[in-house]
Design a protein around this motif. Sequence first.
Motif, mmCIF file in Angstrom:
data_model
loop_
_atom_site.group_PDB
_atom_site.id
_atom_site.type_symbol
_atom_site.label_atom_id
_atom_site.label_comp_id
_atom_site.label_asym_id
_atom_site.label_seq_id
_atom_site.Cartn_x
_atom_site.Cartn_y
_atom_site.Cartn_z
ATOM 1 N N THR A 2 0.845 -1.179 0.000
ATOM 2 C CA THR A 2 0.000 0.000 0.000
ATOM 3 C C THR A 2 0.883 1.232 0.000
ATOM 4 O OG1 THR A 2 -1.705 -1.177 1.241
ATOM 5 C CG2 THR A 2 -1.832 1.214 1.222
ATOM 6 N N VAL A 3 0.822 1.991 -1.089
ATOM 7 C CA VAL A 3 1.630 3.196 -1.217
ATOM 8 C C VAL A 3 0.698 4.396 -1.328
ATOM 9 C CG1 VAL A 3 3.365 4.404 -2.596
ATOM 10 C CG2 VAL A 3 3.485 1.923 -2.350
ATOM 11 N N ILE A 14 3.183 1.584 3.313
ATOM 12 C CA ILE A 14 2.730 1.171 4.635
ATOM 13 C C ILE A 14 2.460 -0.326 4.717
ATOM 14 C CG2 ILE A 14 1.852 3.380 5.430
ATOM 15 C CD1 ILE A 14 -0.857 2.631 4.260
ATOM 16 N N ALA A 15 3.134 -1.093 3.872
ATOM 17 C CA ALA A 15 2.938 -2.539 3.872
ATOM 18 C C ALA A 15 3.431 -3.185 5.162
ATOM 19 C CB ALA A 15 3.642 -3.164 2.669
ATOM 20 N N ASP A 16 4.477 -2.628 5.762
ATOM 21 C CA ASP A 16 5.034 -3.168 6.995
ATOM 22 C C ASP A 16 4.410 -2.417 8.168
ATOM 23 O OD1 ASP A 16 6.533 -3.955 9.184
ATOM 24 O OD2 ASP A 16 8.459 -3.690 8.206
ATOM 25 N N THR A 17 3.715 -3.117 9.040
ATOM 26 C CA THR A 17 3.033 -2.447 10.141
ATOM 27 C C THR A 17 4.006 -1.933 11.203
ATOM 28 O OG1 THR A 17 2.689 -4.581 11.232
ATOM 29 C CG2 THR A 17 0.890 -3.741 9.850
ATOM 30 N N ALA A 20 6.795 2.199 8.298
ATOM 31 C CA ALA A 20 6.505 2.553 6.911
ATOM 32 C C ALA A 20 7.768 3.133 6.278
ATOM 33 C CB ALA A 20 5.373 3.567 6.855
ATOM 34 N N ILE A 21 7.908 2.942 4.975
ATOM 35 C CA ILE A 21 9.079 3.416 4.237
ATOM 36 C C ILE A 21 8.704 4.675 3.471
ATOM 37 C CG2 ILE A 21 10.797 2.825 2.496
ATOM 38 C CD1 ILE A 21 10.161 -0.146 3.116
ATOM 39 N N VAL A 22 9.596 5.685 3.482
ATOM 40 C CA VAL A 22 9.330 6.972 2.839
ATOM 41 C C VAL A 22 10.433 7.292 1.833
ATOM 42 C CG1 VAL A 22 9.067 9.464 3.223
ATOM 43 C CG2 VAL A 22 8.127 7.836 4.878
ATOM 44 N N GLY A 23 10.026 7.867 0.695
ATOM 45 C CA GLY A 23 10.983 8.306 -0.318
ATOM 46 C C GLY A 23 10.372 9.405 -1.162
ATOM 47 N N ILE A 24 11.094 9.794 -2.203
ATOM 48 C CA ILE A 24 10.562 10.789 -3.134
ATOM 49 C C ILE A 24 10.077 10.082 -4.396
ATOM 50 C CG2 ILE A 24 11.961 12.676 -2.227
ATOM 51 C CD1 ILE A 24 13.780 12.386 -4.726
ATOM 52 N N MET A 112 -2.834 10.750 -0.883
ATOM 53 C CA MET A 112 -3.420 10.295 -2.149
ATOM 54 C C MET A 112 -3.023 8.860 -2.475
ATOM 55 S SD MET A 112 -2.644 13.633 -4.529
ATOM 56 C CE MET A 112 -1.038 13.945 -3.803
ATOM 57 N N ASP A 113 -3.942 8.150 -3.122
ATOM 58 C CA ASP A 113 -3.576 6.857 -3.698
ATOM 59 C C ASP A 113 -2.951 7.126 -5.068
ATOM 60 O OD1 ASP A 113 -5.693 7.366 -5.485
ATOM 61 O OD2 ASP A 113 -7.012 5.879 -4.581
ATOM 62 N N SER A 114 -2.514 6.079 -5.754
ATOM 63 C CA SER A 114 -1.801 6.278 -7.018
ATOM 64 C C SER A 114 -2.682 6.933 -8.082
ATOM 65 C CB SER A 114 -1.221 4.960 -7.530
ATOM 66 O OG SER A 114 -2.242 4.024 -7.747
ATOM 67 N N THR A 115 -3.962 6.627 -8.107
ATOM 68 C CA THR A 115 -4.869 7.237 -9.082
ATOM 69 C C THR A 115 -4.977 8.739 -8.862
ATOM 70 O OG1 THR A 115 -6.118 5.171 -9.228
ATOM 71 C CG2 THR A 115 -7.213 7.166 -10.020
ATOM 72 N N ALA A 116 -5.153 9.133 -7.620
ATOM 73 C CA ALA A 116 -5.256 10.562 -7.298
ATOM 74 C C ALA A 116 -3.932 11.275 -7.567
ATOM 75 C CB ALA A 116 -5.675 10.748 -5.844
ATOM 76 N N TYR A 117 -2.808 10.623 -7.267
ATOM 77 C CA TYR A 117 -1.502 11.241 -7.509
ATOM 78 C C TYR A 117 -1.265 11.409 -9.014
ATOM 79 C CZ TYR A 117 3.459 12.304 -7.315
ATOM 80 O OH TYR A 117 4.680 12.914 -7.476
ATOM 81 N N ASP A 118 -1.628 10.396 -9.797
ATOM 82 C CA ASP A 118 -1.488 10.508 -11.255
ATOM 83 C C ASP A 118 -2.321 11.657 -11.794
ATOM 84 O OD1 ASP A 118 0.280 8.389 -11.326
ATOM 85 O OD2 ASP A 118 -1.236 6.924 -11.950
ATOM 86 N N ALA A 119 -3.518 11.854 -11.227
ATOM 87 C CA ALA A 119 -4.378 12.971 -11.637
ATOM 88 C C ALA A 119 -3.720 14.307 -11.277
ATOM 89 C CB ALA A 119 -5.753 12.859 -10.985
ATOM 90 N N LEU A 120 -3.082 14.377 -10.110
ATOM 91 C CA LEU A 120 -2.372 15.590 -9.712
ATOM 92 C C LEU A 120 -1.256 15.911 -10.706
ATOM 93 C CD1 LEU A 120 -1.575 17.838 -7.607
ATOM 94 C CD2 LEU A 120 -0.022 16.124 -6.658
ATOM 95 N N LEU A 121 -0.504 14.903 -11.093
ATOM 96 C CA LEU A 121 0.620 15.093 -12.026
ATOM 97 C C LEU A 121 0.146 15.663 -13.359
ATOM 98 C CD1 LEU A 121 2.820 11.940 -11.391
ATOM 99 C CD2 LEU A 121 3.155 14.260 -10.512
ATOM 100 N N LYS A 122 -1.048 15.301 -13.790
ATOM 101 C CA LYS A 122 -1.567 15.800 -15.053
ATOM 102 C C LYS A 122 -1.887 17.281 -14.998
ATOM 103 C CE LYS A 122 -3.226 11.330 -16.541
ATOM 104 N NZ LYS A 122 -4.348 10.424 -16.702
#
Length: 124
Positions: A2-3, A14-17, A20-24, A112-122
């Motif tokens: 889950t990203v 947030i796959a590991d309870t 969670a791992i963070v990056g750019i 945001m989930d990946s769909t919402a983030y992709d919409a932001l990028l557009k």
Amino acid sequence: MTVKFTHDHEWINIADTAAAIVGITVHAQDALGDVVFVDLPEVGKTIAKGEIAGVVESVKAAADVYMPVSGEIVEVNEDLRNDPALANSDPLGAGWFFKVKLSAPAELDGLMDSTAYDALLKTL
């Protein structure tokens, strides 16, 4: 896996309870260009959502890395510190920045989930 994503172009896995791992994001590293230095947070430090957790510097610019959720830093990516180019070559994998133990998991709902983030990028 889950990203989630922030408007500031950080991702959190947030796959590991336990931590969670963070990056750019790919977009962030594309905008920065060749990453030459990263300033990672101190292990054990508690950082609130939205606060600066680190800095990434490239040949073009420097940018703050913001905390996507509140929590305690439990690990930093020493490989990234030694080879900042990992942020370019594998931003969603080996180029992760730090791991955080969440103190307010409900804050994830504001990301945001990946769909919402992709919409932001557009819109950029």
